[in-house]
Design an enzyme around this catalytic site. Structure first.
Site, short mmCIF file in Angstrom:
data_model
loop_
_atom_site.label_atom_id
_atom_site.label_comp_id
_atom_site.label_asym_id
_atom_site.label_seq_id
_atom_site.Cartn_x
_atom_site.Cartn_y
_atom_site.Cartn_z
N GLY A 81 0.82 -1.22 0.00
CA GLY A 81 0.00 0.00 0.00
C GLY A 81 0.85 1.26 0.00
N ARG A 145 1.10 -5.72 -4.95
CA ARG A 145 1.07 -6.62 -3.80
C ARG A 145 1.53 -8.05 -4.12
NH1 ARG A 145 -0.73 -4.35 0.68
NH2 ARG A 145 -2.21 -2.63 0.61
N ASP A 176 5.74 -7.97 5.90
CA ASP A 176 5.80 -9.14 5.01
C ASP A 176 6.86 -8.95 3.93
OD1 ASP A 176 3.97 -10.66 6.26
OD2 ASP A 176 2.30 -10.15 4.93
N LYS A 202 8.26 0.56 5.54
CA LYS A 202 7.14 1.38 5.08
C LYS A 202 5.81 0.83 5.58
CE LYS A 202 4.45 -0.14 2.56
NZ LYS A 202 3.47 -0.84 1.73
N THR A 203 4.89 1.62 5.96
CA THR A 203 3.46 1.33 6.08
C THR A 203 2.78 2.40 6.93
OG1 THR A 203 1.68 -0.13 6.72
CG2 THR A 203 3.66 -0.35 8.03
N ASP A 205 0.27 1.86 8.49
CA ASP A 205 -0.37 1.18 9.62
C ASP A 205 0.43 1.29 10.92
OD1 ASP A 205 -2.16 0.43 7.70
OD2 ASP A 205 -1.51 -1.65 7.58
P1 FBP Z 1 0.46 -1.98 3.62
O1 FBP Z 1 0.26 -2.95 4.74
O2 FBP Z 1 0.86 -2.61 2.35
O3 FBP Z 1 1.37 -0.86 4.01
O4 FBP Z 1 -0.95 -1.28 3.32
C1 FBP Z 1 -1.68 -0.66 4.32
C2 FBP Z 1 -3.11 -0.40 3.97
O5 FBP Z 1 -3.28 0.97 3.64
C3 FBP Z 1 -4.04 -0.80 5.10
O6 FBP Z 1 -4.17 0.22 6.06
C4 FBP Z 1 -5.30 -1.13 4.36
O7 FBP Z 1 -6.07 -2.07 5.06
C5 FBP Z 1 -4.81 -1.72 3.08
O8 FBP Z 1 -3.54 -1.16 2.85
C6 FBP Z 1 -5.71 -1.47 1.90
O9 FBP Z 1 -5.23 -2.16 0.81
P2 FBP Z 1 -5.54 -1.84 -0.71
O10 FBP Z 1 -4.69 -0.67 -1.10
O11 FBP Z 1 -5.11 -3.07 -1.41
O12 FBP Z 1 -6.98 -1.50 -0.81
#
Ligand code: FBP
Length: 553
Positions: A81, A145, A176, A202-203, A205
């Site tokens: 993400g 992803r 991951d 990165k994230t 979250d």
């Molecule tokens: P990452 O774990 O890859 O950093 O992504 C975080 C996130 O933004 C989460 O907060 C959310 O649940 C998810 O990605 C949403 O995923 P997508 O972009 O595939 O809709």
């Protein structure tokens, strides 16, 4: 290209490096620390990573650069993400690479890890890179992803690297992706490919952190963006005095985003999934907790409020996870077709009633019909309920409504209860990075190149002491294996970086816990406002409350 004034101004911003990286490439040397051990399961992890386990922590410092002279051809990948600051990691990496030797080359693999497997790339050069400095988004090369995790994929990656003479790969991703970076590093070393692998944390979250990594990038900007919006809603709500706003925020399983937004905005209620799990709270108990706040505020004439809900909360309600696994079971295999062929919702409801245990049926029965139907509609390719798509903001507002109706019937004054719903996630993932994220990300990228130049592999680019001004930040690297333990994933024991959930004995939660009763009853809103990019450092460079509290500040 049409540029907004802010975009132009941000191109001019010079990200701040840690003091120890400011001397110029010729004056950066390495200090090796102690050999490391994984946080748990040392025997198993060391056996799985014979070539990359147990390496030393390193820090950079001022001194004669003793790295070997070697032309570097580096490939960079953005994984998962979007998180604000990703472009600056690439820019920092590029600048250090070119400052070391202008003949060095940076390949950007497009669309995430699949770009490496499909040999889909762009060679990054000044003019192109300059359009992305200090901007949000991952559009410089795109993200994806696809997981880089099988031996077959690694073999393809090694071939692609060989074809282009690539000496190192930098993977910018979450827990991951960095776990996979460690496995790829081991593969590259075991097969004498000469390719180094470096990760960057990165994230949005905030769940990739541990005793070595103080914060993942993007968390600062994303939470500031959501907090701005929540603060604005609080002010609207305190002006109009007529709505209860239920706001779901992203963050997957962990509640770091929700907690940080709560610390920034002091809403009436913020649910913390980790607490819900610890106390084994039921939907009914959670709804009662919110209803208590509605009633107390109604008694004081305040028929309005703000509730923050972390994205993953329903997964942590034990009775709800049981219900989900029963539904998955109920529709497994051919039973899904049988269910879908039923003529109407009444017939489907009867099918569900027959298939669920009485405890799960009790939980199912209290859900609003829209959520009940959602549980049977939004399913992933394996036929499982997609818990993250459940509109928990609507679920809890409806459950609270039902509680209030009961209380009213029993004679309690509950005031007026009108609700509005919001979901903040994508709004924050590509915002212009705050100064903190712009600086941190640029430093991570710059530092990643220094690790490459000094020959390290299987390391995470590490920049620490982050609650202090950037010149006091400490730059270095940590072997990824140090952060690993064995966990059961998809029926197998796997070496992984442990995901960081909110610690209920940690300072950020303790602060929240000490204040929430007052916030629930009174109006204590704080309004963080928009991220400031220019102005006094006390306004522009401050990082999160979470980091400050974790650092005891
Ligand atoms: P990452 O774990 O890859 O950093 O992504 C975080 C996130 O933004 C989460 O907060 C959310 O649940 C998810 O990605 C949403 O995923 P997508 O972009 O595939 O809709």
């Amino acid at each position: 290209m049409n540029l907004s004034p802010l975009q132009k101004a941000r191109y001019e911003y010079s990200p701040k490096l840690p003091g120890m990286l400011r001397h110029g490439i010729a004056d950066i040397c390495v200090k090796e620390g102690e050999a490391t051990q994984s946080v748990a399961d040392q025997d198993k992890i060391s056996a799985l990573f014979p070539n990359t386990y147990g390496k030393k922590e390193i820090t950079f410092q001022k001194g004669q650069n003793t790295s070997p002279e070697k032309k570097q051809v580096v490939g960079v990948i953005l994984s998962g993400g979007q998180a604000p600051g990703g472009h600056n990691v690439v820019c920092g990496l590029y600048d250090a690479l070119k400052a070391t030797n202008k003949d060095n080359v940076l390949y950007g693999f497009k669309g995430g890890p699949s770009g490496l497997l499909e040999d889909d790339y762009i060679i990054l050069e000044d003019e192109y890179i300059d359009q992305y400095r200090n901007t949000g988004g991952f559009d410089i090369i795109g993200s994806g992803r696809t997981k880089l995790e099988t031996q077959e994929q690694f073999a393809v990656a090694a071939e692609v690297c060989k074809k282009h003479g690539i000496t190192a790969i930098v993977i910018i991703g979450g827990d991951d992706s960095n776990t996979n970076a460690a496995v790829l590093a081991e593969y590259m070393a075991a097969n004498n490919t000469g390719v180094q692998v470096i990760g960057c944390p990165k994230t949005i979250d905030g769940d990739l952190k541990n005793e070595d990594i103080e914060a993942s990038f993007g968390f600062d900007t994303a939470t500031k963006t959501y907090s701005e919006l929540i603060g604005n809603i609080e002010r609207d709500c305190n002006s109009a005095k007529k709505y209860w706003h239920f706001i779901k925020v992203m963050g997957r399983s962990a509640s770091h985003v929700a907690l940080e937004c709560a610390l920034e905005t002091q809403p009436n209620i913020c649910l913390i999934s980790e607490e819900v799990a610890e106390k084994k709270m039921s939907l009914s108990q959670i709804a009662d907790q919110i209803a208590d706040s509605v009633v107390k505020r109604a008694e004081k004439g305040m028929n309005f409020g703000v509730v923050i809900i972390p994205e993953g909360v329903v997964e942590f309600v034990p009775e709800f996870s049981k219900l989900i696994s029963e539904i998955n079971e109920l529709l497994a295999g051919s039973k899904a077709a049988e269910f879908n062929a039923l003529p109407d919702w009444d017939a489907k409801y009867a099918f569900i009633e027959k298939g669920l245990t009485s405890e799960s049926m009790e939980v199912f029965a209290i859900l609003p019909q829209s959520i009940q139907q959602q549980l049977f509609l939004d399913r992933d390719p394996h036929g499982n309920v997609q818990v993250s798509l459940i509109e928990s903001e609507k679920l809890f507002s409806a459950l609270v409504g039902a509680k209030l109706a009961e209380r009213k019937a029993a004679g309690t004054y509950c005031g007026k209860y009108a609700t509005l719903h919001h979901f903040f996630g994508y709004e924050g993932r590509c915002a212009f990075p705050s100064n903190f994220d712009a600086d941190y990300c640029y430093s991570l990228g710059y530092n990643a190149f220094m690790l490459i130049q000094y020959g390290y592999t299987g390391y995470l680019s590490k920049v620490s002491n982050l609650s202090k001004p950037a010149d006091e930040w400490v730059a270095g690297g940590m072997p990824i294996t140090k952060m690993m333990n064995m966990e059961r994933r998809h029926g197998e024991d796997k070496p992984v970086i442990r995901k960081a959930l909110v610690e209920l004995d940690g300072a950020p939660f303790k602060y929240f816990e000490a204040h929430r009763a007052e916030w629930a009853e009174n109006t204590c809103y704080t309004f963080p406002g928009a991220i400031q990019y220019f102005g006094p450092s006390s306004v522009c460079d401050i990082t999160t409350r979470t980091l400050a509290l974790e650092k005891g500040e």
